[in-house]
Structures are given as C-alpha cells and as structure tokens.
Scaffold this active site. Structure first.
Site, PDB file in Angstrom:
ATOM      1  N   GLY A   1       0.819  -1.213   0.000  1.00 43.14           N
ATOM      2  CA  GLY A   1       0.000   0.000   0.000  1.00 43.14           C
ATOM      3  C   GLY A   1       0.849   1.258   0.000  1.00 43.14           C
ATOM      4  O   GLY A   1       2.071   1.203   0.139  1.00 43.14           O
ATOM      5  N   ASP A   2       0.183   2.369  -0.208  1.00 41.87           N
ATOM      6  CA  ASP A   2       0.837   3.686  -0.198  1.00 41.87           C
ATOM      7  C   ASP A   2       1.904   3.804  -1.272  1.00 41.87           C
ATOM      8  O   ASP A   2       2.893   4.518  -1.095  1.00 41.87           O
ATOM      9  CB  ASP A   2       1.446   3.982   1.188  1.00 41.87           C
ATOM     10  CG  ASP A   2       0.436   3.766   2.299  1.00 41.87           C
ATOM     11  OD1 ASP A   2      -0.680   4.263   2.143  1.00 41.87           O
ATOM     12  OD2 ASP A   2       0.754   3.077   3.279  1.00 41.87           O
TER      13      ASP A   2
ATOM     14  N   LYS B   1      -0.652   5.151  -5.736  1.00 45.04           N
ATOM     15  CA  LYS B   1      -1.708   4.816  -6.707  1.00 45.04           C
ATOM     16  C   LYS B   1      -2.550   6.047  -7.021  1.00 45.04           C
ATOM     17  O   LYS B   1      -2.984   6.239  -8.145  1.00 45.04           O
ATOM     18  CB  LYS B   1      -2.630   3.713  -6.150  1.00 45.04           C
ATOM     19  CG  LYS B   1      -1.945   2.396  -5.934  1.00 45.04           C
ATOM     20  CD  LYS B   1      -2.900   1.360  -5.384  1.00 45.04           C
ATOM     21  CE  LYS B   1      -3.304   1.581  -3.935  1.00 45.04           C
ATOM     22  NZ  LYS B   1      -2.236   1.458  -2.951  1.00 45.04           N
ATOM     23  N   GLY B   2      -2.756   6.895  -5.986  1.00 40.84           N
ATOM     24  CA  GLY B   2      -3.600   8.080  -6.158  1.00 40.84           C
ATOM     25  C   GLY B   2      -3.110   8.937  -7.306  1.00 40.84           C
ATOM     26  O   GLY B   2      -3.896   9.409  -8.123  1.00 40.84           O
ATOM     27  N   LYS B   3      -1.783   9.101  -7.395  1.00 47.07           N
ATOM     28  CA  LYS B   3      -1.241   9.948  -8.460  1.00 47.07           C
ATOM     29  C   LYS B   3      -1.476   9.306  -9.831  1.00 47.07           C
ATOM     30  O   LYS B   3      -1.898   9.974 -10.779  1.00 47.07           O
ATOM     31  CB  LYS B   3       0.258  10.174  -8.228  1.00 47.07           C
ATOM     32  CG  LYS B   3       0.871  10.939  -9.369  1.00 47.07           C
ATOM     33  CD  LYS B   3       2.328  11.259  -9.179  1.00 47.07           C
ATOM     34  CE  LYS B   3       2.869  11.777 -10.504  1.00 47.07           C
ATOM     35  NZ  LYS B   3       4.256  12.164 -10.443  1.00 47.07           N
TER      36      LYS B   3
ATOM     37  N   ASN C   1     -10.298   3.008   5.065  1.00 46.62           N
ATOM     38  CA  ASN C   1      -8.920   2.681   5.511  1.00 46.62           C
ATOM     39  C   ASN C   1      -7.919   3.155   4.450  1.00 46.62           C
ATOM     40  O   ASN C   1      -6.754   3.377   4.736  1.00 46.62           O
ATOM     41  CB  ASN C   1      -8.751   1.172   5.774  1.00 46.62           C
ATOM     42  CG  ASN C   1      -9.286   0.286   4.654  1.00 46.62           C
ATOM     43  OD1 ASN C   1      -9.960   0.733   3.742  1.00 46.62           O
ATOM     44  ND2 ASN C   1      -8.965  -0.992   4.732  1.00 46.62           N
TER      45      ASN C   1
ATOM     46  N   GLY D   1      -6.210   5.720   1.780  1.00 45.26           N
ATOM     47  CA  GLY D   1      -6.001   7.161   1.704  1.00 45.26           C
ATOM     48  C   GLY D   1      -5.195   7.458   0.462  1.00 45.26           C
ATOM     49  O   GLY D   1      -4.039   7.051   0.368  1.00 45.26           O
ATOM     50  N   HIS D   2      -5.807   8.077  -0.508  1.00 44.96           N
ATOM     51  CA  HIS D   2      -5.091   8.423  -1.736  1.00 44.96           C
ATOM     52  C   HIS D   2      -4.808   9.910  -1.727  1.00 44.96           C
ATOM     53  O   HIS D   2      -5.729  10.718  -1.644  1.00 44.96           O
ATOM     54  CB  HIS D   2      -5.944   8.102  -2.980  1.00 44.96           C
ATOM     55  CG  HIS D   2      -6.060   6.640  -3.236  1.00 44.96           C
ATOM     56  ND1 HIS D   2      -6.945   6.110  -4.145  1.00 44.96           N
ATOM     57  CD2 HIS D   2      -5.392   5.602  -2.716  1.00 44.96           C
ATOM     58  CE1 HIS D   2      -6.805   4.793  -4.153  1.00 44.96           C
ATOM     59  NE2 HIS D   2      -5.875   4.464  -3.289  1.00 44.96           N
TER      60      HIS D   2
ATOM     61  N   THR E   1      -6.155   0.023  10.741  1.00 44.29           N
ATOM     62  CA  THR E   1      -6.366   1.468  10.709  1.00 44.29           C
ATOM     63  C   THR E   1      -7.461   1.883  11.702  1.00 44.29           C
ATOM     64  O   THR E   1      -7.722   3.067  11.863  1.00 44.29           O
ATOM     65  CB  THR E   1      -6.794   1.921   9.299  1.00 44.29           C
ATOM     66  OG1 THR E   1      -7.991   1.224   8.962  1.00 44.29           O
ATOM     67  CG2 THR E   1      -5.727   1.630   8.263  1.00 44.29           C
TER      68      THR E   1
ATOM     69  N   GLN F   1      -5.399  -0.214  -0.960  1.00 44.24           N
ATOM     70  CA  GLN F   1      -4.439  -1.096  -0.273  1.00 44.24           C
ATOM     71  C   GLN F   1      -3.517  -1.714  -1.329  1.00 44.24           C
ATOM     72  O   GLN F   1      -3.117  -1.027  -2.241  1.00 44.24           O
ATOM     73  CB  GLN F   1      -5.155  -2.150   0.593  1.00 44.24           C
ATOM     74  CG  GLN F   1      -5.799  -1.548   1.838  1.00 44.24           C
ATOM     75  CD  GLN F   1      -7.176  -0.994   1.602  1.00 44.24           C
ATOM     76  OE1 GLN F   1      -7.994  -1.593   0.919  1.00 44.24           O
ATOM     77  NE2 GLN F   1      -7.464   0.164   2.144  1.00 44.24           N
TER      78      GLN F   1
ATOM     79  N   THR G   1      -1.680   8.567   5.346  1.00 43.43           N
ATOM     80  CA  THR G   1      -2.709   9.554   4.953  1.00 43.43           C
ATOM     81  C   THR G   1      -3.956   9.398   5.821  1.00 43.43           C
ATOM     82  O   THR G   1      -4.647  10.358   6.124  1.00 43.43           O
ATOM     83  CB  THR G   1      -3.133   9.309   3.473  1.00 43.43           C
ATOM     84  OG1 THR G   1      -1.980   9.031   2.715  1.00 43.43           O
ATOM     85  CG2 THR G   1      -3.847  10.482   2.871  1.00 43.43           C
ATOM     86  N   THR G   2      -4.236   8.154   6.225  1.00 46.60           N
ATOM     87  CA  THR G   2      -5.461   7.904   6.979  1.00 46.60           C
ATOM     88  C   THR G   2      -5.242   8.033   8.473  1.00 46.60           C
ATOM     89  O   THR G   2      -6.033   8.638   9.184  1.00 46.60           O
ATOM     90  CB  THR G   2      -6.009   6.492   6.638  1.00 46.60           C
ATOM     91  OG1 THR G   2      -6.226   6.441   5.230  1.00 46.60           O
ATOM     92  CG2 THR G   2      -7.308   6.190   7.357  1.00 46.60           C
TER      93      THR G   2
HETATM   94  P1  IMP Z   1      -7.418  -2.629   8.101  1.00 44.29           P
HETATM   95  O1  IMP Z   1      -7.544  -2.545   6.614  1.00 44.29           O
HETATM   96  O2  IMP Z   1      -7.749  -1.329   8.793  1.00 44.29           O
HETATM   97  O3  IMP Z   1      -8.137  -3.799   8.672  1.00 44.29           O
HETATM   98  O4  IMP Z   1      -5.858  -2.864   8.430  1.00 44.29           O
HETATM   99  C1  IMP Z   1      -5.217  -4.094   8.132  1.00 44.29           C
HETATM  100  C2  IMP Z   1      -3.792  -3.849   7.683  1.00 44.29           C
HETATM  101  O5  IMP Z   1      -3.803  -3.177   6.426  1.00 44.29           O
HETATM  102  C3  IMP Z   1      -2.982  -2.927   8.622  1.00 44.29           C
HETATM  103  O6  IMP Z   1      -1.634  -3.344   8.596  1.00 44.29           O
HETATM  104  C4  IMP Z   1      -3.109  -1.569   7.973  1.00 44.29           C
HETATM  105  O7  IMP Z   1      -2.039  -0.708   8.308  1.00 44.29           O
HETATM  106  C5  IMP Z   1      -3.060  -1.965   6.502  1.00 44.29           C
HETATM  107  N1  IMP Z   1      -3.717  -0.987   5.633  1.00 44.29           N
HETATM  108  C6  IMP Z   1      -5.043  -0.810   5.442  1.00 44.29           C
HETATM  109  N2  IMP Z   1      -5.264   0.163   4.553  1.00 44.29           N
HETATM  110  C7  IMP Z   1      -4.062   0.607   4.144  1.00 44.29           C
HETATM  111  C8  IMP Z   1      -3.638   1.592   3.187  1.00 44.29           C
HETATM  112  O8  IMP Z   1      -4.435   2.264   2.509  1.00 44.29           O
HETATM  113  N3  IMP Z   1      -2.287   1.740   3.063  1.00 44.29           N
HETATM  114  C9  IMP Z   1      -1.393   1.002   3.751  1.00 44.29           C
HETATM  115  N4  IMP Z   1      -1.743   0.071   4.648  1.00 44.29           N
HETATM  116  C10 IMP Z   1      -3.069  -0.130   4.842  1.00 44.29           C
END
Ligand code: IMP
Length: 431
Positions: A12-13, A16-18, A38, A40-41, A128, A223, A298-299
């Site tokens: 993740g991160d 992708k948003g860009k 969860n 954040g773009h 998150t 994600q 971001t979130t």
């Molecule tokens: P959940 O999606 O809140 O259940 O989190 C589960 C796992 O996914 C955790 O390790 C979060 O930090 C990770 N995670 C969820 N959404 C993102 C995202 O947008 N970027 C990076 N990690 C994420």
C-alpha cells in the site's frame, strides 16, 4: 476494450492516487471496487492537494462517472464528510454513484475492532481502526447492512437493533461495556441517508453499458496485493481482495473486459501496521527515507515502516496480478543516495529462497539478500524524458523491470502530475 486496473504491488501507499489521477482525466468512468475509508489516496492537481478515502479520484474530472462499487464497505459518516469537504473546495460531486449493494461500516464495527485488536495483544494486526474487518466479517456471515438498506427506514431500524444486540452480547462476553445504542445509530445513519440517497442506485447497468460501449474505465485499486486477504501476508492483511481479480469481482466487471493491468510500485518499500517486512531499514537510512519522503499515513498519520525495494515480494505480486506494466513511483526520493540496495532473494536458516513465503512466521525468518546499485546523486525532479535520467537511475529502473518482469512505463519523479515520465500511452500500453 479499455478497462485499465491500477493495483498496488507492495503493502500500500505506493502512490496509486497519483497514477489514478493522471489517468482519470481522460476516463469516462472511475470505479472504486473494494476496501473502505482505511484507504487514503493523496492527489495533487491544479485544484490543490486532496486526501481521498472513499471517493474515486475521477471526481476531479467533471465528465467522468465515479462509482463506489458493491465490493466497497462504506462508512456513511466519512463519505458524507469527504463529499462536504470536496464541495467546499469547489469540486462538483455530481458524477458520483454509489452501489446500493455496497455494505456499510457501522459504529459498532469500530468498537468491536478495538476490542478484537486488544484481545490479540502482541499479535495485533495494527489495523487502521476504521472497522473494516468487522464490516467485511458481517458481510460474509450475511448479517451486514448495505447502503441500499438506508432507503427503507423501518427495515433499517429493525436490522440495526438486531445487529446492535449481537454486538453488545460480544462486548459483554469479553468484559467490555455493552455500549452500542441502536436507536442513536439508526437516527445518525438515517440523517446521512438524506444527503447520500441521491447518489445511491443499482450501478450494474451503468457499468455494463460502459463496458459495451468500450468506454475508458479505470478500476482504482486500494491497499495492495501484499495486504490482500487471500494472497497477502495473512493474517497481517486487510479484509478485502486487492488484486486485479478482486477488483473485477468488487466492481462487477467481467475479467475478459480488462485490457491492461498496471502494478504500482514505489522505488523503495513501505508498510504500515504489523507483519514481516524482510527489507525493512531500522537504521539512519530508514529514518532519512521516512522523513525525506514524508512517509506518514494519509489515513492514520502513523509513521510508515521503510525499507529497500523487495524484488522477491514485487515479483510475487506481479505474477498474482499478471501486471502488463509497472508505474514506478517516487524515484526522486532516492536522488541523494550514494548507493541503493535491492532485495533480490531471502535467506532462511542459511538456505536461499527466491519465492515469497505463504506463511507469516516463515516470512518473519527471512533475511534479505541484497544487490547493490550505484546512486545518481542528481535531482530527477524535473526530468520528463526517460532518456534524460542519469545513467545510474535508468540502470536502477532497468534492474527493477528485470526483477519484476514488467516494463516501467510510468515513472514518478515528484508529487505533481507533471513530474512523471511516460514511456507509453497509459490506456493502450506499449504498442
Ligand atoms: P485494516 O484494513 O484497517 O483492517 O488494516 C489491516 C492492515 O492493512 C494494517 O496493517 C493496515 O495498516 C493496513 N492498511 C489498510 N489500509 C491501508 C492503506 O491504505 N495503506 C497502507 N496500509 C493499509
């Protein structure tokens, strides 16, 4: 057909948003297919900087329809807030459509998640905290509430009462205050419904028509593959399907309609939350990269774990998705490095491993095997043409292409739309 899927290839991160924002300007439809707030773009465009969580990045293109598809779990409160913030900054939200099939994140999902995370103790996932896991769990056990249910208030109230009773029973069973108030939740959610109702409909016909018309459709991943519920580093994953196939399922797009799958990879690695990350840097280089690249969520604002590019993990995710090409983001972050390491294999108990392990405890024991490449120590921020990259930077990109097995057709050298090297038309790939 031109249905392009943009999917994260790491944890993740990746930026992708860009990539999505770059393509959304010429898309007819942008679909968010899974996950919830969860995600954040961060999008930086001529209108300013925006952090999107649920609204597809196509919202900045007034001619695009932006769909929140059945596979997404929606927290109506945060969607309502996000729409209000966009409108306040002059962005029209008229192109938004929300599938009535999408499930909702309810306030008790966040309370249950907190309780579950603390029961996990040292094995906590580091979620998150947005209630995403419990919302998907309710969907799978067929007790979830869908956003379309808001349109029938009396049935909605009844179902909230039933769900709240169950949530209170669970809280009592783990020694917590059974504090879920069904009527307060119903009141609050029905007030969001007044504002969200105009956007809610069965979007399946809209999507099918756009596919039939060969419109440009962008499937916006959230994600990433290594957080995918089936293919990720379970149990340290999110609760949705984050791959190209998962996006097809969540959106209701026939797999044969996909014309191109773009894997987004950052030029190094980051991860938020728990779970192994073999190439993690716990030293001054890691601190430098985190600060320099402002690697904070971001979130949630959490500091991201930072590491070198992990080619074992990257190749695995490219194979799962069948990426046609790569968007390699944030190359400029490495501009000042003397030398750069790439993790090309793992070692477990003295044995070399080239495949990404399926078991969390095995991944935990993997030690990175690095290949060192020279740095370029020149700014790449203003480079728009691949041929103008310093030779060492071009070599780094080339090595990543070889290791991952796909060409880097988009290369990010800064946050702005203009700070991008394009080596092909993103809608048609290399021809
Ligand atoms: P959940 O999606 O809140 O259940 O989190 C589960 C796992 O996914 C955790 O390790 C979060 O930090 C990770 N995670 C969820 N959404 C993102 C995202 O947008 N970027 C990076 N990690 C994420």
């Amino acid at each position: 057909m031109s249905v392009v899927a943009v999917v994260g290839g790491q944890w993740g991160d990746e930026g992708k948003g860009k990539v999505i924002d770059l393509m959304a300007g010429s898309a007819s439809m942008v679909i968010r297919a899974h996950g919830g707030d969860n995600a954040g773009h961060t999008v930086v465009n001529p209108l300013g900087e925006f952090a999107l969580h649920l609204v597809p990045a196509g919202i900045f293109n007034p001619d695009a329809l932006c769909i929140i598809a059945p596979g997404v779990v929606i927290n109506p409160e945060s969607l309502d807030r996000e729409l209000g913030a966009l409108q306040q900054r002059g962005v029209s939200t008229q192109g938004l459509r929300i599938s009535d099939r999408a499930h909702m994140v309810m306030p008790y999902h966040m309370v249950l998640e907190q309780a579950q995370e603390s029961l996990r103790g040292k094995d906590a996932i580091g979620t998150t905290g947005r209630g995403i896991g419990p919302a998907y769990a309710d969907k799978v056990t067929r007790t979830g509430l869908r956003i379309g249910d808001l349109l029938d208030p009396s049935v909605f109230r009844e179902r909230v009462l039933h769900a709240a009773t169950q949530a209170n029973q669970f809280l009592r069973s783990v020694g917590r205050e059974p504090a879920i108030d069904a009527s307060a939740i119903a009141r609050q959610y029905l007030s969001f419904a007044e504002r969200l109702a105009p956007y809610i409909s069965d979007v399946s016909g809209l999507i099918a028509d756009a596919v039939d018309r060969n419109s440009r459709i962008l499937l916006e991943g959230a994600q990433a593959t290594l957080l995918d519920i089936d293919h990720g580093t379970y149990p340290y994953v999110t609760s949705s399907a984050c791959t190209v196939a998962g996006l097809c399922q969540g959106a209701g797009i026939p797999p044969r309609a996909i014309s191109q799958s773009i894997g987004v990879y950052k030029a190094y690695c980051t991860r938020v939350g728990s779970g192994a990350m073999p190439s993690e840097l716990l030293d001054a280089t890691g601190d430098y990269l985190r600060e320099h690249a402002h690697e904070f969520g971001t979130t949630t604002g959490r500091a991201r774990r930072v590491g070198w590019f992990d080619a074992v993990a990257a190749r695995y995710s490219a194979r799962i998705n069948g990426f046609d090409n790569i968007a390699l983001t944030r190359l400029d972050i490495l501009d000042e490095m003397d030398s750069i390491q790439v993790c090309v294999g793992y070692e477990i108990d003295g044995r070399r491993v080239d495949q990404f392990p399926s078991v969390a405890s095995v991944l935990d024991r993997c030690r990175p095997l690095y290949e060192e490449l020279p740095g370029w120590q020149t700014s790449t921020c203003d480079i728009a043409d691949f041929e103008e990259l310093p030779a060492e930077a071009a070599r780094y990109v080339g090595r990543i292409e070889e290791l991952v097995g796909a060409p880097a057709d988009i290369i990010g050298v800064g946050p702005a739309r203009t700070q991008t090297i394009h080596r092909s038309d993103p809608w048609s790939g290399r021809v």
